[in-house]
Design an enzyme around this catalytic site. Sequence first.
Site, PDB file in Angstrom:
ATOM      1  N   ARG A 164       0.824  -1.218   0.000  1.00  0.00           N
ATOM      2  CA  ARG A 164       0.000   0.000   0.000  1.00  0.00           C
ATOM      3  C   ARG A 164       0.863   1.276   0.000  1.00  0.00           C
ATOM      4  NH1 ARG A 164      -3.189  -3.509  -0.775  1.00  0.00           N
ATOM      5  NH2 ARG A 164      -5.396  -3.519  -0.121  1.00  0.00           N
ATOM      6  N   SER A 238     -10.858  -0.783   3.080  1.00  0.00           N
ATOM      7  CA  SER A 238     -10.092  -0.968   4.326  1.00  0.00           C
ATOM      8  C   SER A 238      -9.709   0.407   4.869  1.00  0.00           C
ATOM      9  CB  SER A 238      -8.798  -1.731   4.065  1.00  0.00           C
ATOM     10  OG  SER A 238      -9.061  -2.975   3.490  1.00  0.00           O
ATOM     11  N   GLU A 333      -5.074   3.389   6.344  1.00  0.00           N
ATOM     12  CA  GLU A 333      -4.780   3.279   4.919  1.00  0.00           C
ATOM     13  C   GLU A 333      -5.344   4.508   4.201  1.00  0.00           C
ATOM     14  OE1 GLU A 333      -6.661   1.303   1.392  1.00  0.00           O
ATOM     15  OE2 GLU A 333      -5.791  -0.432   2.398  1.00  0.00           O
TER      16      GLU A 333
HETATM   17  N1  EPU Z   1     -10.289 -11.241   9.392  1.00  0.00           N
HETATM   18  C1  EPU Z   1     -11.001 -11.395  10.574  1.00  0.00           C
HETATM   19  N2  EPU Z   1     -12.065 -10.595  10.811  1.00  0.00           N
HETATM   20  C2  EPU Z   1     -12.480  -9.656   9.926  1.00  0.00           C
HETATM   21  C3  EPU Z   1     -11.773  -9.480   8.735  1.00  0.00           C
HETATM   22  C4  EPU Z   1     -10.672 -10.289   8.493  1.00  0.00           C
HETATM   23  O1  EPU Z   1     -10.661 -12.233  11.395  1.00  0.00           O
HETATM   24  O2  EPU Z   1     -13.479  -8.979  10.238  1.00  0.00           O
HETATM   25  C5  EPU Z   1      -9.117 -12.108   9.135  1.00  0.00           C
HETATM   26  C6  EPU Z   1      -9.487 -13.477   8.621  1.00  0.00           C
HETATM   27  O3  EPU Z   1      -8.572 -14.389   9.156  1.00  0.00           O
HETATM   28  C7  EPU Z   1      -9.247 -13.394   7.136  1.00  0.00           C
HETATM   29  C8  EPU Z   1      -8.080 -12.445   7.078  1.00  0.00           C
HETATM   30  O4  EPU Z   1      -8.317 -11.541   8.142  1.00  0.00           O
HETATM   31  O5  EPU Z   1      -8.934 -14.623   6.610  1.00  0.00           O
HETATM   32  C9  EPU Z   1      -7.957 -11.712   5.765  1.00  0.00           C
HETATM   33  O6  EPU Z   1      -9.190 -11.060   5.479  1.00  0.00           O
HETATM   34  P1  EPU Z   1      -9.546 -10.576   3.990  1.00  0.00           P
HETATM   35  O7  EPU Z   1      -9.314 -11.690   3.029  1.00  0.00           O
HETATM   36  O8  EPU Z   1     -10.892  -9.948   4.005  1.00  0.00           O
HETATM   37  O9  EPU Z   1      -8.418  -9.513   3.677  1.00  0.00           O
HETATM   38  P2  EPU Z   1      -7.772  -8.296   4.507  1.00  0.00           P
HETATM   39  O10 EPU Z   1      -6.342  -8.607   4.742  1.00  0.00           O
HETATM   40  O11 EPU Z   1      -8.602  -7.956   5.694  1.00  0.00           O
HETATM   41  C10 EPU Z   1      -6.938  -7.090   2.377  1.00  0.00           C
HETATM   42  C11 EPU Z   1      -7.015  -5.728   1.758  1.00  0.00           C
HETATM   43  C12 EPU Z   1      -8.361  -5.529   1.066  1.00  0.00           C
HETATM   44  C13 EPU Z   1      -8.544  -6.625   0.034  1.00  0.00           C
HETATM   45  C14 EPU Z   1      -8.475  -7.959   0.749  1.00  0.00           C
HETATM   46  C15 EPU Z   1      -8.600  -9.135  -0.178  1.00  0.00           C
HETATM   47  C16 EPU Z   1      -5.610  -4.321   3.120  1.00  0.00           C
HETATM   48  C17 EPU Z   1      -5.556  -3.167   4.067  1.00  0.00           C
HETATM   49  N3  EPU Z   1      -6.823  -4.698   2.751  1.00  0.00           N
HETATM   50  O12 EPU Z   1      -7.886  -7.120   3.448  1.00  0.00           O
HETATM   51  O13 EPU Z   1      -8.279  -4.298   0.370  1.00  0.00           O
HETATM   52  O14 EPU Z   1      -9.775  -6.503  -0.640  1.00  0.00           O
HETATM   53  O15 EPU Z   1      -7.189  -8.077   1.415  1.00  0.00           O
HETATM   54  O16 EPU Z   1      -7.412  -9.337  -0.842  1.00  0.00           O
HETATM   55  O17 EPU Z   1      -4.561  -4.825   2.728  1.00  0.00           O
HETATM   56  C18 EPU Z   1      -8.777  -1.977   0.503  1.00  0.00           C
HETATM   57  O18 EPU Z   1      -7.562  -1.800   0.465  1.00  0.00           O
HETATM   58  O19 EPU Z   1      -9.591  -1.025   0.545  1.00  0.00           O
HETATM   59  C19 EPU Z   1      -9.263  -3.347   0.509  1.00  0.00           C
HETATM   60  C20 EPU Z   1     -10.561  -3.631   0.649  1.00  0.00           C
END
Ligand code: EPU
Length: 337
Positions: A164, A238, A333
């Site tokens: 990011r 995010s 972010e």
């Molecule tokens: N998780 C939880 N609770 C939650 C959300 C997530 O426990 O409420 C844990 C779970 O273990 C899950 C893991 O976090 O498996 C990863 O969650 P997710 O796949 O939703 O991805 P993220 O790491 O929370 C990132 C990006 C998103 C992107 C997703 C999918 C960042 C800051 N965010 O989220 O990007 O869509 O991966 O690849 O890196 C954005 O930047 O606006 C955005 C939405």
Amino acid sequence: MDILKNYNLTKLNTFGVSVFAKLFIELDNESKIKELFLSSEFKNNEKLFLGGGSNILFTKDFNGIVVLNKLKGISIIEENSKNVFIKSMGGEMWNDLVTFVVDHEYWGLENLSSIPGTVGAAPVQNIGAYGVEIKDSLQSIEVYDIETGEKKIFKKEECEFGYRSSVFKNKLKGKYFISSVTFKLNKKQNLNEGYEVLKKYLEDNKIEVKKPKDVSDAIVCIRKSKLPDPLLIGNAGSFFKNIYIDSKKAEEIKLKYQDVPLFEEDQNIKIPAGWLIEKCGWKGKRIGNIGMHDKQALVLVNYGGATGLEIKDFSEKVIASVFSNFGLILEREVNLI
Ligand code: EPU
């Protein structure tokens, strides 16, 4: 030049926060860039370039000039047997570019389907989702120097992409305006299904990937099930970044929470900020018009009418709570203005 005064930005930020810009201009033609950059209205005021307004939180009126990137056009500029090079102007919506690429059956952007925002804003924070980042297919960026109005090209290696982040968010912040981005895409299948959620979705739904659209459709469904639509409910995706920790910290957290999801990425350990926020009890929690989303705790939502300052205050409560429970500092972010 059509510079407007006291312009309402409510519809130009996906949080739907009501603020005004002292000066405002829509930039719809590359030939106007130099004239604008050399004008006194531009030179003598604080500047803010706006794309889709999907990664910004206004906490007050903007006492300067807002330039809305409306430069349009997507074209195939070169191709060979393996690759195709596509140039997109910065004011195109990111998802329109993805749709163009997916419809032409080129590989590289399908995992990045449905991300809000514009093409010009995307490299600044190296947008990423489902195991892919824009840097993976980006070839070069055309920019204009804000001081001189001169055009310059940045090759991918010069952009210093990170999680990011890019040089345009750090040492060159505010120095250049991104007018277009060129991508190097694949003609042959180049599937990235390493991301667990995507892999599982494809398996569960027995989807045999033949075209980029197969992946793109899957991503759209996954996103719809987790992320709120900014057209219906104010949010900026995010709100915080995930956190990278060392193995000592990881062990410490694991002792207390055996179920902690940890992801190893190039010798770093990523701990999902969404998980930390959820563990602190914020998932689905609402105070007044603001809350953390009930399906993805990393997304802060404005149920309507919240001011930027209220949203900032709320985010500080979440930061404090994660710090007191885990000793980890959440970074936003979203850009605060
Ligand atoms: N998780 C939880 N609770 C939650 C959300 C997530 O426990 O409420 C844990 C779970 O273990 C899950 C893991 O976090 O498996 C990863 O969650 P997710 O796949 O939703 O991805 P993220 O790491 O929370 C990132 C990006 C998103 C992107 C997703 C999918 C960042 C800051 N965010 O989220 O990007 O869509 O991966 O690849 O890196 C954005 O930047 O606006 C955005 C939405």
